[in-house]
Enzyme design. Structure first.
Site, PDB file in Angstrom:
ATOM      1  N   MET A  73       0.876  -1.164   0.000  1.00 49.76           N
ATOM      2  CA  MET A  73       0.000   0.000   0.000  1.00 49.76           C
ATOM      3  C   MET A  73       0.914   1.214   0.000  1.00 49.76           C
ATOM      4  O   MET A  73       1.715   1.388   0.925  1.00 49.76           O
ATOM      5  CB  MET A  73      -0.922   0.003   1.217  1.00 49.76           C
ATOM      6  N   SER A  74       0.810   2.022  -1.021  1.00 53.24           N
ATOM      7  CA  SER A  74       1.740   3.141  -1.195  1.00 53.24           C
ATOM      8  C   SER A  74       1.623   4.128  -0.045  1.00 53.24           C
ATOM      9  O   SER A  74       0.608   4.208   0.641  1.00 53.24           O
ATOM     10  CB  SER A  74       1.456   3.858  -2.513  1.00 53.24           C
ATOM     11  N   ALA A  75       2.689   4.886   0.151  1.00 56.45           N
ATOM     12  CA  ALA A  75       2.701   5.913   1.185  1.00 56.45           C
ATOM     13  C   ALA A  75       1.604   6.936   0.910  1.00 56.45           C
ATOM     14  O   ALA A  75       1.345   7.310  -0.238  1.00 56.45           O
ATOM     15  CB  ALA A  75       4.058   6.597   1.245  1.00 56.45           C
TER      16      ALA A  75
END
Length: 398
Positions: A73-75
């Site tokens: 899950m991207s920043a």
């Protein structure tokens, strides 16, 4: 006591939104409202709340057999930046390539009940996980699809926006073909080893950049995957490139590191490192990226600029790369070059000339215009034109 013990997820989410505003990752009210509405922790059920709501850290989702992340899950900071780049409006039809669920939920908030969101991934585990998280968080209207992103999802085309959430080495014809006439493609595009999230609009020739920002993503899988050549010079030092014209002689370059270092200083300011890196990556005549471990940096063999990768100029037996030093006369730091090997002077001189040219002519945000031109490449290729599988990337500076 941990932050999650003091503040619940609602308070942590409100803090995250305020921080994203303060850092100019969120610059519009619709994106702020989307981040405030979607419960991010519901898409990271096994992660501590502090990690789920950290602005700059990714949340691991799946690893490969070597323990490397193949889905995260991207920043939050990067997701906010890309959503601002996309400028998604109510009622739009949006395709997301690379699924995790959370970003699709944010997009659903932006398009509203009159819009539609399709999120696709090549990995059945990721699609199933996204579906469960979306349903649990109340976003059952998002369409999840198992598909190789290289082909897009033609059944729902044309899309007003296509957002890619994995590092792409090229832009396949399907993405352009499935984009509406006035649509926008937001994609983390890798060019000579460096990646930028680029918001592309369509024009008569192909695609032209509206904006670009520094980005790091796990790479695309499937048909769109591309492997770079890597030369391990010694334990903790590697040189990597996807440019077929660049020869990597690991033995000779490793020997060069054992020769005395040559330093050249540019008398030019060092700042805006992401802009400088993009310029160097496209302008060096024989470009690659140099990586070094923390231990070897601390030993003094290699400069700290190589910890996350630095543009390097190589030939058959010599190497040159960027460094910096404190210098109040240039605004705080001065850019320079470290070179090794029999041709160190020639490489250092070429590199320093580029540092000076950038500092004197292009030292600002957004100085580059990036075009993607599908189809066959022009001949000969200019230095700032990079050949890809389906077309070329052409960059100019202003």
């Amino acid at each position: 006591m941990s932050a999650s013990a003091v503040h619940g997820p609602d308070a942590l989410r409100a803090d995250m939104v305020r921080a994203l505003r303060d850092q100019d990752a969120i610059t519009s009210e619709p994106v702020a409202a989307a981040f405030a509405a979607v419960p991010r922790h519901r898409f990271a059920p096994n992660a501590p709340l502090e990690l789920a709501y950290d602005l700059h850290r990714t949340v691991p989702v799946k690893k490969d057999e070597h323990g490397l992340d193949i889905s995260v899950m991207s920043a939050a900071h990067l997701q906010a930046v890309m959503l601002e780049q996309a400028d998604i409006q109510p009622g739009m039809k949006v395709l997301e390539i690379g699924s995790g669920g959370y970003n699709a939920a944010l997009i659903q908030e932006l398009v509203g009940s009159d819009g539609s969101v399709t999120t696709a991934d090549i990995d059945r585990d990721i699609v199933d996980r996204a579906r469960l998280c979306l349903d649990a968080a109340g976003y059952g209207q998002v369409n999840t699809v198992l598909a190789d992103g290289e082909a897009g999802v033609p059944g729902g085309a044309p899309y007003d926006r296509i957002m890619v959430t994995a590092a792409a080495w090229d832009i396949p014809p399907s993405w352009i073909g499935e984009l509406a006439e006035k649509g926008r493609l937001v994609v983390p595009l890798t060019v000579r080893g460096t990646t930028r999230s680029i918001a592309f609009d369509r024009d008569d020739e192909g695609l032209i950049s509206h904006s670009y920002r520094l980005a790091r993503f796990v790479p695309m899988q499937g048909e769109g995957a591309a492997k770079e050549r890597k030369a391990l010079l010694r334990d903790g030092v590697a040189v990597q490139t996807d440019d077929v014209r660049v020869r990597l002689n690991a033995e000779a370059l490793n020997h060069a590191l054992d020769t005395p270092r040559l330093e050249r200083w540019s008398d030019a300011a060092y700042d805006l490192p992401d802009e400088l890196e993009l310029y160097l990556t496209l302008q060096l005549s024989s470009p690659a990226r140099l990586y070094a471990s923390k231990d070897l940096v601390e030993s003094g063999l290699v400069e700290a600029s190589a910890l996350l990768g630095v543009p390097v100029l190589v030939n058959e037996n010599s190497i040159a790369y960027r460094t910096r030093r404190e210098n109040g006369d240039t605004g705080g730091f001065e850019s320079g070059v470290v070179a090794h090997g029999p041709q160190a002077e020639a490489l250092a001189d070429q590199y320093v000339d580029l540092l000076r040219h950038w500092a004197h002519n292009h030292r600002r945000r957004g100085a580059a215009t990036i075009r993607y031109l599908p189809g066959s490449a022009p001949s000969p290729l200019s230095q700032s034109t990079v050949l890809k599988r389906h077309g070329v990337v052409a960059v100019s500076w202003h």
